[in-house]
Every structure is written in structure tokens, then in C-alpha cells.
Design a protein around this motif. Structure first.
Motif, PDB file in Angstrom:
ATOM      1  N   ASP A 265      59.425  71.614 103.698  1.00 39.71           N
ATOM      2  CA  ASP A 265      59.347  70.801 102.480  1.00 39.71           C
ATOM      3  C   ASP A 265      58.936  69.368 102.801  1.00 39.71           C
ATOM      4  N   VAL A 266      59.515  68.799 103.866  1.00 33.84           N
ATOM      5  CA  VAL A 266      59.171  67.420 104.254  1.00 33.84           C
ATOM      6  C   VAL A 266      57.712  67.327 104.673  1.00 33.84           C
ATOM      7  N   VAL A 267      57.246  68.286 105.471  1.00 33.08           N
ATOM      8  CA  VAL A 267      55.870  68.260 105.970  1.00 33.08           C
ATOM      9  C   VAL A 267      54.873  68.502 104.838  1.00 33.08           C
ATOM     10  N   THR A 268      55.223  69.361 103.887  1.00 27.03           N
ATOM     11  CA  THR A 268      54.331  69.621 102.759  1.00 27.03           C
ATOM     12  C   THR A 268      54.166  68.381 101.896  1.00 27.03           C
ATOM     13  N   ARG A 269      55.226  67.648 101.682  1.00 23.86           N
ATOM     14  CA  ARG A 269      55.157  66.441 100.858  1.00 23.86           C
ATOM     15  C   ARG A 269      54.488  65.277 101.594  1.00 23.86           C
ATOM     16  N   LEU A 270      54.563  65.259 102.912  1.00 22.91           N
ATOM     17  CA  LEU A 270      53.927  64.204 103.693  1.00 22.91           C
ATOM     18  C   LEU A 270      53.210  64.841 104.891  1.00 22.91           C
ATOM     19  N   PRO A 271      52.086  65.510 104.657  1.00 20.15           N
ATOM     20  CA  PRO A 271      51.419  66.256 105.725  1.00 20.15           C
ATOM     21  C   PRO A 271      50.827  65.383 106.823  1.00 20.15           C
ATOM     22  N   ARG A 272      50.664  64.086 106.565  1.00 18.44           N
ATOM     23  CA  ARG A 272      50.115  63.239 107.632  1.00 18.44           C
ATOM     24  C   ARG A 272      51.096  63.081 108.794  1.00 18.44           C
ATOM     25  N   LEU A 273      52.325  63.562 108.623  1.00 16.04           N
ATOM     26  CA  LEU A 273      53.261  63.582 109.749  1.00 16.04           C
ATOM     27  C   LEU A 273      52.721  64.436 110.887  1.00 16.04           C
ATOM     28  N   LEU A 274      51.947  65.462 110.558  1.00  9.11           N
ATOM     29  CA  LEU A 274      51.391  66.340 111.585  1.00  9.11           C
ATOM     30  C   LEU A 274      50.129  65.763 112.218  1.00  9.11           C
ATOM     31  N   CYS A 275      49.589  64.700 111.653  1.00 10.44           N
ATOM     32  CA  CYS A 275      48.320  64.147 112.144  1.00 10.44           C
ATOM     33  C   CYS A 275      48.473  62.808 112.844  1.00 10.44           C
ATOM     34  N   GLY A 276      49.400  61.985 112.359  1.00 12.08           N
ATOM     35  CA  GLY A 276      49.531  60.630 112.896  1.00 12.08           C
ATOM     36  C   GLY A 276      50.315  60.573 114.190  1.00 12.08           C
ATOM     37  N   SER A 277      50.483  59.336 114.649  1.00 14.09           N
ATOM     38  CA  SER A 277      51.241  59.104 115.876  1.00 14.09           C
ATOM     39  C   SER A 277      52.735  59.320 115.637  1.00 14.09           C
ATOM     40  N   LEU A 278      53.421  59.741 116.671  1.00 16.02           N
ATOM     41  CA  LEU A 278      54.858  59.988 116.568  1.00 16.02           C
ATOM     42  C   LEU A 278      55.699  58.758 116.902  1.00 16.02           C
ATOM     43  N   GLU A 279      55.076  57.721 117.456  1.00 16.02           N
ATOM     44  CA  GLU A 279      55.830  56.536 117.852  1.00 16.02           C
ATOM     45  C   GLU A 279      56.480  55.828 116.661  1.00 16.02           C
ATOM     46  N   PRO A 280      55.762  55.600 115.531  1.00 17.91           N
ATOM     47  CA  PRO A 280      56.443  54.981 114.376  1.00 17.91           C
ATOM     48  C   PRO A 280      57.604  55.820 113.862  1.00 17.91           C
ATOM     49  N   ILE A 299      70.839  59.988 107.316  1.00 16.01           N
ATOM     50  CA  ILE A 299      69.405  59.902 107.640  1.00 16.01           C
ATOM     51  C   ILE A 299      68.691  61.172 107.199  1.00 16.01           C
ATOM     52  N   GLN A 300      69.320  62.306 107.401  1.00 16.73           N
ATOM     53  CA  GLN A 300      68.714  63.573 106.980  1.00 16.73           C
ATOM     54  C   GLN A 300      68.483  63.595 105.472  1.00 16.73           C
ATOM     55  N   HIS A 301      69.475  63.112 104.715  1.00 22.75           N
ATOM     56  CA  HIS A 301      69.322  63.097 103.258  1.00 22.75           C
ATOM     57  C   HIS A 301      68.227  62.121 102.835  1.00 22.75           C
ATOM     58  N   ILE A 302      68.187  60.939 103.447  1.00 20.27           N
ATOM     59  CA  ILE A 302      67.173  59.931 103.099  1.00 20.27           C
ATOM     60  C   ILE A 302      65.773  60.481 103.364  1.00 20.27           C
ATOM     61  N   VAL A 303      65.584  61.111 104.531  1.00 10.82           N
ATOM     62  CA  VAL A 303      64.273  61.631 104.905  1.00 10.82           C
ATOM     63  C   VAL A 303      63.869  62.785 103.996  1.00 10.82           C
ATOM     64  N   THR A 304      64.818  63.607 103.602  1.00  8.49           N
ATOM     65  CA  THR A 304      64.512  64.740 102.725  1.00  8.49           C
ATOM     66  C   THR A 304      64.058  64.268 101.347  1.00  8.49           C
ATOM     67  N   VAL A 305      64.686  63.206 100.836  1.00  8.68           N
ATOM     68  CA  VAL A 305      64.337  62.695  99.514  1.00  8.68           C
ATOM     69  C   VAL A 305      63.083  61.818  99.568  1.00  8.68           C
ATOM     70  N   VAL A 306      62.987  60.958 100.569  1.00 11.75           N
ATOM     71  CA  VAL A 306      61.855  60.017 100.690  1.00 11.75           C
ATOM     72  C   VAL A 306      61.277  60.151 102.108  1.00 11.75           C
ATOM     73  N   PRO A 307      60.372  61.108 102.326  1.00 10.57           N
ATOM     74  CA  PRO A 307      59.798  61.275 103.669  1.00 10.57           C
ATOM     75  C   PRO A 307      59.006  60.069 104.161  1.00 10.57           C
ATOM     76  N   LYS A 308      58.526  59.210 103.244  1.00  6.18           N
ATOM     77  CA  LYS A 308      57.736  58.054 103.661  1.00  6.18           C
ATOM     78  C   LYS A 308      58.523  57.060 104.491  1.00  6.18           C
ATOM     79  N   VAL A 309      59.848  57.179 104.459  1.00  7.87           N
ATOM     80  CA  VAL A 309      60.665  56.303 105.305  1.00  7.87           C
ATOM     81  C   VAL A 309      60.320  56.494 106.781  1.00  7.87           C
TER      82      VAL A 309
END
Length: 404
Positions: A265-280, A299-309
Motif C-alpha cells: 500500500d505504501v509503495v503503491t501510493r508513493l512508487p518513487r520509493l522504488l526509484c529514488g535514493s535510499l539515503e533520504p 513511525i509506522q502509523h505516520i508512514v502508513t498514513v503519509v508516505p511522503k514523510v
């Protein structure tokens, strides 16, 4: 029949040379088979050989030269061509061979008259070098069709080597199969142009690799609709190998401690997680845990609701948290309950809090009678915020903003 200006000048120079040296020779044969281009030989051979063979005197040479100039722009009539071609063959005469290369030739830097200049025709070719793709659009089927799809060539020509890559592509062979692949994947027509503007290298990926990466995502239980959304939002997704995609999914599931379903669900809503750098991503996770003081489950709840964090600017994230937590006095539990505040604009949060504080309504504790939730304070437009939350007019809020 049209005669090019190059041949006119060439024949005229040879006539003058032969006239000066009083040389009698088979002029058409020598000219046609010595150094004229093959295309020009074919044009001359059917019409001018016999005309030249009968005219060897000075007056005949001048008359022929004038006819050559005249015919360079005016087509020969069929009747005239028939009369010339039906002339009786000349009597055999003794021919003198001559080395035409030994004769003086006009210099390429010699000035010519305006009448000769307008006879020169240069076929339009693709420019060898250019700084814009505009010069190629009318002559390239690939670029023309990409423009019709909505591709912004002005952005692509700013990127190194992309323009030359597009010009070399064959539309039917290289572009059409990949467009059909994206359509079968579920990408809409209006999304093709923006996708190729962001990632034109999709047109150079092999269909086997593209299909293998889509098959991998489906094997991880991503629905076809989710794959189409991911590809349209992050066009570079299909340029990464299956091994890299697998490593990225494993990283987020391990670092976040989420289930496979929530990770998808997180990756589908923010697919650029699979493309960008992992350092940020690593840096923001450390900041949330060590500097902000959130617990792992928060942190898990925050990331699930707002993956852009996970990909937000660290400076902006720190600025918002410091103001909300330390200035507004909002505890971690309320920030976790309404994590959208971490993705809002800092200026909006600051202006609205100071306005509520000026009115005496800055109460963010749920136990307070005039409690104001973070969600309503951040998400509502200015007019609704003033009328429903601040209980003031929009003019009052605008005048207050001018004092800040």
C-alpha cells in the motif's frame, strides 16, 4: 526536363575552354563520361548528345550554350525533344581525345551572377548539428508522432544525448510496440505524453525486460490497476531490474517493520520509493526516532498514513515538528493521530496558529471545550477556516497576515 545549375556552369566552362583552344571533339561524350555525376549523365544523354555532335563551329557552340542556360529553368517540350532525338546520326569524324582535367576549371570561390545563383538548387536535408529538435520535427516521423502524443520536446532537448537518441528511433519498429505495451498495462492515453517526457528511455528498453519487471510486480500480489498507477506516477520504475525492485521492497518491509500488505500500500501510493535514493529515507527515519522522539509503532502509523514523510526535506520536516510540538504544545500522540500536519506548509501552520492565538482560540487539547483539531486547522481553505474554526471574517485574517 530540368538541368541543375551545377551542370550548366560546368558545361559552359568546358565550352569556353574548347572554343579558346580550337579543339574539335565529341563534347557530350567527354563531358558525360568524365566527371559529371551519374544522375546528371542520365539527364543529358537522352537529349543533348546528338545536339552537340552536329554543332562544332563557333556559332554552334554559342547557340548551344545559350540553349543550355535557357533549358536549366524551362522544361523541354515533348515535340522539341522528339525533333532532336529524331535527327539523323552525324557522319563519322575523326575524334581527338582530350584530357579535360588539364583544362582550367572555375574556382569554387569565384563570384557568380544573380541569374546563375537562382539556378542552384540544394535539396533540403536534416541539419548536421542543431541546438533544438524543432528543425527535425517536420522531417522525422518519430518526433512528429511524439508531439501528437503530448511529449514536451523542449524539455527533452535540454537533456544530454536524448535528442540524438529520439531522432535515430524508428517509429513503427521502436516506438509503437512500447506504446502498445503501456496501453495493455492500463496506462491511459493522456498519460503517455507526460510519461515519455519524464522518461524517454522507456523507448529503448527491450520488451522482454519490460514484461519481466511487470510480471515480478504481479507475482508480489500487486494488482494490475496498482501496477498501472505505479508506472504512470514513476515512469522510471520499469527501467530498474527485477533484482533491484526486489531489494527495494525487502528494504522497506524490513526497515518499517510493516506487513506485506501495508508495504504494498505504501509503495503503491508513493512508487518513487522504488526509484529514488535510499539515503533520504534512512535519514528521515533516524530523525523521527532519535530527534523527534517518536516510538517505532508511531513511525509506522505516520508512514502508513503519509508516505511522503519518508522523502520529505529534512530541514522542512524538522521546522514543522519543532513549531507544532514546541511552540503550539501539541504532544506526540496528537501528531501521530493527525500526521498530515507534517506534510503541510509551514507558513500556513504558523499564520493560522498565531491568528488563533490572537483570538484566544488556540486550544489543541482534546479535553478542552474549544478544542481545535490539527486536521481542521491545516486542511480547510482560508474562508472555511475563518468562518468555522476561528469564528472571524476573512478580511480580519488577511489584515492580521499583513502584521506578521
Amino acid at each position: 526536363m530540368y538541368v541543375c545549375g551545377r551542370c550548366v556552369r560546368y558545361v559552359q566552362s568546358r565550352l569556353l575552354c574548347i572554343k579558346a583552344q580550337h579543339v574539335q571533339t565529341s563534347l557530350p561524350t567527354a563531358l558525360l563520361h568524365h566527371s559529371l555525376p551519374q544522375s546528371c549523365r542520365d539527364r543529358w544523354s537522352s537529349h543533348w548528345i546528338r545536339a552537340f555532335s552536329d554543332q562544332r563551329t563557333e556559332s554552334a557552340l554559342s547557340h548551344t550554350a545559350s540553349r543550355i542556360t535557357q533549358h536549366s529553368l524551362v522544361p523541354v517540350k515533348n515535340s522539341e525533344l522528339h525533333q532532336v532525338s529524331s535527327a539523323p546520326p552525324p557522319a563519322p569524324a575523326e575524334q581527338t581525345s582530350i584530357d579535360l582535367d588539364a583544362l582550367s576549371c572555375p574556382s569554387p570561390f569565384e563570384e557568380i551572377s544573380d541569374e546563375d545563383a537562382i539556378q542552384i538548387f540544394v535539396p533540403p536535408n536534416l541539419p548536421p548539428t542543431t541546438f533544438t529538435l524543432r528543425d527535425y520535427v517536420d522531417k522525422s516521423e518519430t518526433l512528429t508522432n511524439l508531439v501528437h502524443l503530448g511529449v514536451n520536446l523542449s524539455k527533452l532537448e535540454e537533456r544530454p544525448n536524448v535528442g540524438s537518441m529520439l531522432v535515430r528511433l524508428d517509429f513503427q519498429k521502436d516506438v509503437v510496440p512500447r506504446l502498445l505495451f503501456l496501453k495493455d498495462l492500463g496506462v491511459q492515453d493522456f498519460q503517455l505524453g507526460p510519461m515519455l517526457t519524464k522518461n524517454p528511455f522507456l523507448l529503448t528498453e527491450s520488451l522482454e525486460n519490460l514484461q519481466a519487471r511487470v510480471s515480478y510486480l504481479k507475482s508480489k500480489k500487486f494488482s494490475p490497476e496498482s501496477v498501472a498507477v505505479m508506472v504512470s506516477k514513476a515512469p522510471y520504475l520499469l527501467n530498474f531490474s527485477v533484482k533491484r525492485l526486489d531489494n527495494r521492497l525487502g528494504f522497506f518491509q524490513q526497515q518499517l517493520g510493516l506487513s506485506a500488505h501495508k508495504t504494498r500500500d505504501v509503495v503503491t501510493r508513493l512508487p518513487r520509493l522504488l526509484c529514488g535514493s535510499l539515503e533520504p529515507v534512512k535519514e528521515n527515519l533516524r530523525v523521527c526516532e532519535l530527534e523527534f522522539g517518536f516510538r517505532r509503532n508511531e513511525i509506522q502509523h505516520i508512514v502508513t498514513v503519509v508516505p511522503k514523510v519518508l522523502t520529505a526535506n529534512k530541514r522542512k520536516l524538522t521546522q514543522i515538528f519543532d513549531f507544532v510540538h514546541n511552540t503550539m504544545g501539541v504532544p506526540h500522540s496528537l501528531i501521530t493521530k493527525f500526521p498530515q500536519v507534517l506534510n503541510a506548509k509551514f507558513l500556513r501552520i504558523r499564520e493560522r496558529h498565531l491568528f488563533l492565538e490572537y483570538l484566544g482560540r488556540a486550544h489543541y487539547d482534546p479535553t478542552h471545550p474549544n478544542y481545535i483539531s490539527l486536521e481542521r486547522m491545516v486542511a480547510l481553505p482560508d474562508e472555511t477556516f475563518c468562518s468555522e474554526v476561528a469564528l472571524a471574517s476573512l478580511d480580519d485574517f488577511e489584515r492580521f497576515q499583513k502584521t506578521l
